[in-house]
Scaffold this motif. Structure first.
Motif, PDB file in Angstrom:
ATOM      1  N   THR A   1      -5.872  -2.292   5.655  1.00 28.52           N
ATOM      2  CA  THR A   1      -5.254  -1.784   6.880  1.00 28.52           C
ATOM      3  C   THR A   1      -5.608  -0.322   7.125  1.00 28.52           C
ATOM      4  O   THR A   1      -6.090   0.041   8.192  1.00 28.52           O
ATOM      5  CB  THR A   1      -3.711  -1.937   6.798  1.00 28.52           C
ATOM      6  N   CYS A   2      -5.384   0.525   6.115  1.00 28.59           N
ATOM      7  CA  CYS A   2      -5.615   1.968   6.343  1.00 28.59           C
ATOM      8  C   CYS A   2      -6.880   2.471   5.662  1.00 28.59           C
ATOM      9  O   CYS A   2      -7.300   3.608   5.891  1.00 28.59           O
ATOM     10  CB  CYS A   2      -4.413   2.782   5.887  1.00 28.59           C
TER      11      CYS A   2
ATOM     12  N   CYS B   1       0.855  -1.196   0.000  1.00 23.28           N
ATOM     13  CA  CYS B   1       0.000   0.000   0.000  1.00 23.28           C
ATOM     14  C   CYS B   1       0.888   1.242   0.000  1.00 23.28           C
ATOM     15  O   CYS B   1       1.780   1.364   0.846  1.00 23.28           O
ATOM     16  CB  CYS B   1      -0.914   0.001   1.239  1.00 23.28           C
TER      17      CYS B   1
ATOM     18  N   GLU C   1       0.040   4.119   0.759  1.00 21.62           N
ATOM     19  CA  GLU C   1      -0.350   5.038   1.825  1.00 21.62           C
ATOM     20  C   GLU C   1       0.266   4.625   3.162  1.00 21.62           C
ATOM     21  O   GLU C   1       0.885   5.428   3.838  1.00 21.62           O
ATOM     22  CB  GLU C   1      -1.885   5.061   1.935  1.00 21.62           C
ATOM     23  N   CYS C   2       0.106   3.335   3.524  1.00 17.82           N
ATOM     24  CA  CYS C   2       0.541   2.909   4.863  1.00 17.82           C
ATOM     25  C   CYS C   2       1.631   1.848   4.841  1.00 17.82           C
ATOM     26  O   CYS C   2       2.166   1.489   5.890  1.00 17.82           O
ATOM     27  CB  CYS C   2      -0.651   2.401   5.671  1.00 17.82           C
TER      28      CYS C   2
END
Lengths: 295, 56
Positions: free
Chosen positions: B29-30, B6, B8-9
């Motif tokens: 997850t995020c 990901c 983002e995270c």
């Protein structure tokens, strides 16, 4: 057939379509509209060998221009730019339906907040204010009072984009907690469903619950006429029942030209992508026949 | 089934087999919406924000 799919996002609708086309052995060219430059005689991707291009652009602005360019190159595009032009704009949509004699909610367009407020007062409360371009129930306002009308109009006037200063005011139709979405190809229904909600907005995108719906003769006629009114194609036609559920009396509030169908596929026992591809095959054959030299 | 990170995270994402370029997936997850830029090998990026003229 050799099919182009013009897209910027592959939703489940596009995936259903891609899988059906590929399963039948059709050659598919995915065309990401964001990577294209559209010139006066050609675009970045060579589309000259394609039997047809299906416009699945998520953005209405891109859909309108891209279909115009494709059409100018002599490519068969689903839906054609004239249909897209009417369906993308709620005012043009209303006019086309009214001109075809299709019952549609009473509508007025005004260009100033004062004129819009007058229109709202003439309709009485509640009435509805919609953006002329927009989808999924966004920025729709059910106006219950003059105070609300004044506030909403002031907000719209300051939103910035000129389209928000085209005030599309419509009578509020007291539907029975549901409306009806029909997917049709050249006016022939593929599948139909109701979208129900306790909220006045029943769009599936707003969480409206869907269920299969059986069209009666009146609805079938309206679907055919509404489709013809906007130039036919692969369309999503939205109806509301007036006079209660099952009344058999309808008003057609809009026709959509880049119609989503995943909810219809889930809610009915119709294999929607299969029926759509059946129709696309017919369109490609018609297109080939039209281009064939006369012996 | 393939995997990608990901953007983002940084969480590791398991991707389904019939991945399509242009498809949007959610990071479990995020919660970020990620666009599949390429499939072989899988490349992900943050999905575009909703625009006013999106729809049908």
């Amino acid at each position: 057939m050799h099919v182009g799919i013009l897209y910027s996002r592959i939703r489940r609708d596009e995936k259903l379509l891609l899988n059906e086309l590929r399963d039948r052995g059709h050659e598919v060219e995915k065309i990401d509209v964001r990577k294209q430059q559209f010139g006066l005689d050609r675009m970045t991707t060579d589309v000259s060998e394609l039997d047809l291009v299906i416009d699945r652009c998520l953005a209405t602005s891109r859909s309108l221009y891209a279909t115009e360019f494709l059409d100018s190159y002599g490519v068969t595009v689903i839906n054609n730019p004239r249909t897209a032009d009417i369906c993308a704009d709620k005012a043009k949509n209303s006019l086309a339906l009214a001109e075809a004699g299709v019952p549609t909610p009473n509508t007025k367009v005004a260009f100033t907040t004062d004129a819009a407020l007058e229109a709202i007062e003439e309709f009485g409360y509640p009435c509805v204010l919609k953006p002329v371009v927009g989808s999924w129930g966004r920025l729709m306002a059910k106006i219950d009072s003059r105070n609300a009308a004044e506030a909403i109009l002031e907000h719209k006037a300051t939103l910035g984009h000129y389209e928000h200063k085209v005030f599309y005011v419509q009578e509020f139709v007291d539907k029975p907690g549901r409306d009806i979405r029909v997917l049709a190809t050249d006016g022939e229904p593929v599948a139909a469903m109701t979208r129900s909600s306790e909220h006045w907005l029943t769009n599936a995108a707003k969480g409206g619950k869907t269920a299969a719906f059986e069209l009666d003769e009146t609805a079938l006629d309206l679907v055919e006429t509404a489709s013809d009114a906007v130039g036919d194609g692969l369309l999503g036609i939205d109806l509301m029942e007036v006079g209660g559920a099952g009344s058999g009396e309808y008003t057609v509030h809009e026709v959509n030209h880049t119609v989503e169908f995943k909810a219809l596929n889930d809610s009915t026992d119709v294999d929607v992508p299969a029926r759509v591809v059946d129709w696309l095959e017919t369109k490609a054959a018609e297109s080939d026949a039209a281009e064939a030299p006369i012996a | 089934m393939s995997e990608a990170e990901c953007v983002e995270c940084g969480a590791e994402l398991s991707l389904h087999d019939d991945l399509e370029a242009g498809e949007i997936i959610d990071c479990g997850t995020c919660g970020a919406e990620l666009e599949v830029i390429d499939t072989a090998p899988p490349v992900l990026d943050r999905a575009p924000e909703l625009e006013e003229d999106w729809g049908e």
